[in-house]
Design an enzyme around this catalytic site. Structure first.
Site, PDB file in Angstrom:
ATOM      1  N   TYR A 244      -5.483  35.873  34.082  1.00  0.00           N
ATOM      2  CA  TYR A 244      -5.688  35.020  32.901  1.00  0.00           C
ATOM      3  C   TYR A 244      -5.556  33.575  33.342  1.00  0.00           C
ATOM      4  O   TYR A 244      -4.594  33.214  34.033  1.00  0.00           O
ATOM      5  CB  TYR A 244      -4.640  35.345  31.831  1.00  0.00           C
TER       6      TYR A 244
ATOM      7  N   LYS B 198       3.448  24.882  33.088  1.00  0.00           N
ATOM      8  CA  LYS B 198       4.746  25.525  32.856  1.00  0.00           C
ATOM      9  C   LYS B 198       5.941  24.770  33.442  1.00  0.00           C
ATOM     10  O   LYS B 198       6.379  23.770  32.877  1.00  0.00           O
ATOM     11  CB  LYS B 198       4.671  26.974  33.365  1.00  0.00           C
TER      12      LYS B 198
ATOM     13  N   ASP C  45      -4.826  29.323  40.871  1.00  0.00           N
ATOM     14  CA  ASP C  45      -4.251  29.017  39.558  1.00  0.00           C
ATOM     15  C   ASP C  45      -2.742  29.267  39.666  1.00  0.00           C
ATOM     16  O   ASP C  45      -2.280  30.398  39.555  1.00  0.00           O
ATOM     17  CB  ASP C  45      -4.887  29.905  38.484  1.00  0.00           C
TER      18      ASP C  45
HETATM   19  P1  KE4 Z   1      -1.796  27.488  28.754  1.00  0.00           P
HETATM   20  O1  KE4 Z   1      -3.152  26.965  28.311  1.00  0.00           O
HETATM   21  O2  KE4 Z   1      -1.320  28.638  27.883  1.00  0.00           O
HETATM   22  O3  KE4 Z   1      -0.755  26.392  28.920  1.00  0.00           O
HETATM   23  O4  KE4 Z   1      -1.972  28.071  30.227  1.00  0.00           O
HETATM   24  C1  KE4 Z   1      -2.940  29.059  30.458  1.00  0.00           C
HETATM   25  C2  KE4 Z   1      -2.597  29.804  31.728  1.00  0.00           C
HETATM   26  C3  KE4 Z   1      -3.327  29.544  32.870  1.00  0.00           C
HETATM   27  N1  KE4 Z   1      -3.063  30.183  34.033  1.00  0.00           N
HETATM   28  C4  KE4 Z   1      -2.058  31.091  34.113  1.00  0.00           C
HETATM   29  C5  KE4 Z   1      -1.795  31.784  35.414  1.00  0.00           C
HETATM   30  C6  KE4 Z   1      -1.274  31.399  32.972  1.00  0.00           C
HETATM   31  O5  KE4 Z   1      -0.286  32.323  33.066  1.00  0.00           O
HETATM   32  C7  KE4 Z   1      -1.543  30.740  31.754  1.00  0.00           C
HETATM   33  C8  KE4 Z   1      -0.770  31.045  30.490  1.00  0.00           C
HETATM   34  N2  KE4 Z   1       0.175  32.116  30.593  1.00  0.00           N
HETATM   35  C9  KE4 Z   1       0.474  32.816  29.358  1.00  0.00           C
HETATM   36  C10 KE4 Z   1       1.553  33.839  29.702  1.00  0.00           C
HETATM   37  N3  KE4 Z   1       1.033  34.963  30.329  1.00  0.00           N
HETATM   38  C11 KE4 Z   1       0.881  31.924  28.264  1.00  0.00           C
HETATM   39  C12 KE4 Z   1       1.526  32.647  27.105  1.00  0.00           C
HETATM   40  C13 KE4 Z   1       0.673  32.581  25.869  1.00  0.00           C
HETATM   41  O6  KE4 Z   1      -0.575  32.702  25.986  1.00  0.00           O
HETATM   42  O7  KE4 Z   1       1.255  32.407  24.788  1.00  0.00           O
END
Ligand code: KE4
Length: 431
Positions: free
Chosen positions: A145, A268, A240
């Site tokens: 993701y 994060k 990523d």
């Molecule tokens: P955000 O747009 O949610 O800040 O980041 C996206 C993203 C990009 N790349 C990786 C490897 C990520 O894990 C994420 C977001 N992670 C999720 C948790 N698995 C965020 C939690 C959520 O969607 O509420």
């Protein structure tokens, strides 16, 4: 555990005015059932819900809180920054200092652009890769993701070599056709994609340790193989590291595994719980980004003073503690071994993947090495464990397809309390 009446009332209210009652889908407990806990505050390793129940937190804001809740250097930095203002929409010295810290900790990043989320970071990195190579396609991996930009919400097409198909309504076939998918850890599939589309592939984007299908580790040679294939075919390798950055080592997964990407995305931990993202890499790539170059990307609150203050406190704390990752490794290694022992005592077939202080538990007798094996695990059994542990005051991520995290606030006593809760949960469910 006491009542959750206030969470239930708030959840009913929330569903009237927020889709699903939450501002991000995974929080709604759809994967495990039940009522999401509405949180009143966090402190150290603990969350406290609105009914006064305390939980040992293994979500840690989805990995952002390397030092636990209420980390005082971040708190103090925010209070100091807020005393001078909240947002200026103009450059600040603190942004330069944070950019210099990022480049120091992640040497493959010579220039970096701050944005406001991981999604913004990855979508911008992909746009940049397409601009720098003049090619349309990207390769991503099933189960990885990278945020919710259209190019990433793509499911596997009919055959391994076909183009992606939208995995969400609203994503057009036009957007999907430029994304190619391969199974994680499957270098041959990537080789076949390059053979079929090589001259049109701008980049391969990968979670160097996957954390969004649960925690899944790169097989030995997988990341090195991606590096070789990208070099051979003139494509860029994008790591990523939104989740693994500053999690697995000061320099993230690329430091831990010794494979250097062309572009890196971060988030994060970089913001310590404040909204932030970043993408960066070699000068000749990043100098293509506006206003230096033609690749447009912008953001009202990019580099905002509060997130940057928190980020400086986080990275400064990492730099000031050379033994940090060794201690996290030791704690997490002990915890993993004890977890295995408890599950074994109850004859529960579990597969645990761990990289440093990020982990995943699957109810599977088979190794979990990709999306297919992750989704082949017993998700209903995970849901039962989730709720049994919630009842015991332990808060795992509410989905079998999320990694969970230890922080420096998860002391030996906290981990011991967690292990006792696991034993009680398994006793209560055995037989
Ligand atoms: P955000 O747009 O949610 O800040 O980041 C996206 C993203 C990009 N790349 C990786 C490897 C990520 O894990 C994420 C977001 N992670 C999720 C948790 N698995 C965020 C939690 C959520 O969607 O509420």
């Amino acid at each position: 555990m006491r009542s959750i009446a206030r969470s239930e009332t708030l959840f009913a209210r929330a569903r009237n005015c927020i889709p699903g009652g939450v501002n991000s889908p995974v929080r709604a407990f759809r994967a495990v059932g039940g009522t999401p806990r509405f949180i009143a505050r966090g402190e150290g390793p603990y969350l406290y819900d609105v009914d006064g129940n305390r939980y040992i937190d293994y979500v840690c804001s989805w990995g952002a809180l390397l030092f636990g809740h209420g980390f005082s250097p971040v708190r103090e930095a925010l209070l100091e920054a807020m005393g001078r203002g909240i947002s200026y929409g103009a450059p600040t010295e603190a942004e330069v200092e944070l950019a210099e810290l990022i480049c120091r900790l992640v040497p493959s990043i010579e220039k970096v652009r701050l944005v406001n989320s991981g999604t913004e970071a990855t979508m911008s990195a992909v746009r940049l890769a397409r601009a720098c190579t003049g090619r349309p396609h990207i390769v991503k991996f099933e189960g990885c993701y990278h945020g919710h930009a259209d190019s990433f919400l793509i499911g596997a097409g009919s055959g391994a070599l076909t183009l992606g198909v939208p995995s969400s309504p609203g994503v057009t076939p036009g957007a999907a056709r430029d994304t190619l998918l391969a199974p994680y850890n499957d270098l041959e599939a990537v080789e076949a994609l390059f053979a079929a589309h090589g001259g049109q592939i701008a980049a391969v984007i990968v979670e160097p340790v996957a954390g969004n299908m649960g925690c899944v580790l790169p097989r030995p040679g997988f990341l090195e193989g991606l590096r070789r294939l990208c070099d051979r075919h003139g494509a860029l390798l994008i790591f990523d590291e939104v989740m693994t950055g500053f999690r697995l080592a000061p320099g993230g997964a690329q430091e831990r595994y010794g494979v250097i990407p062309d572009l890196t995305t971060l988030g994060k931990i970089l913001g310590g719980g404040l909204p932030i993202g970043a993408y960066g890499g070699r000068r000749e790539l990043m100098d293509q980004v506006a206003p230096e170059g033609p690749v447009y990307q912008a953001g009202t609150l990019s580099g905002n003073p509060l997130a940057v203050a928190a980020g400086k406190a986080m990275l400064g704390s990492i730099l000031a503690d050379p033994g940090l990752y060794d201690r996290l490794e030791e704690q997490a290694g002990m915890f993993e071994a004890e977890l295995r022992a408890r599950f074994a005592r109850f004859g529960e077939p579990v597969w645990i993947n761990r990289a440093g202080s990020m982990m995943g538990i699957f109810f599977s007798a088979e190794p979990v090495v990709d999306y297919r094996s992750a989704t082949g695990s017993d998700t209903r059994r995970f849901a039962r464990l989730f709720h049994a542990l919630l009842h015991e005051g332990v808060y795992l991520p509410p989905s079998p397809f999320e990694a969970f995290f230890l922080s420096t606030a998860h002391t030996e006593a906290v981990l011991e309390a967690t292990l006792e809760a696991v034993s009680r949960a398994l006793e209560g469910q055995s037989g």
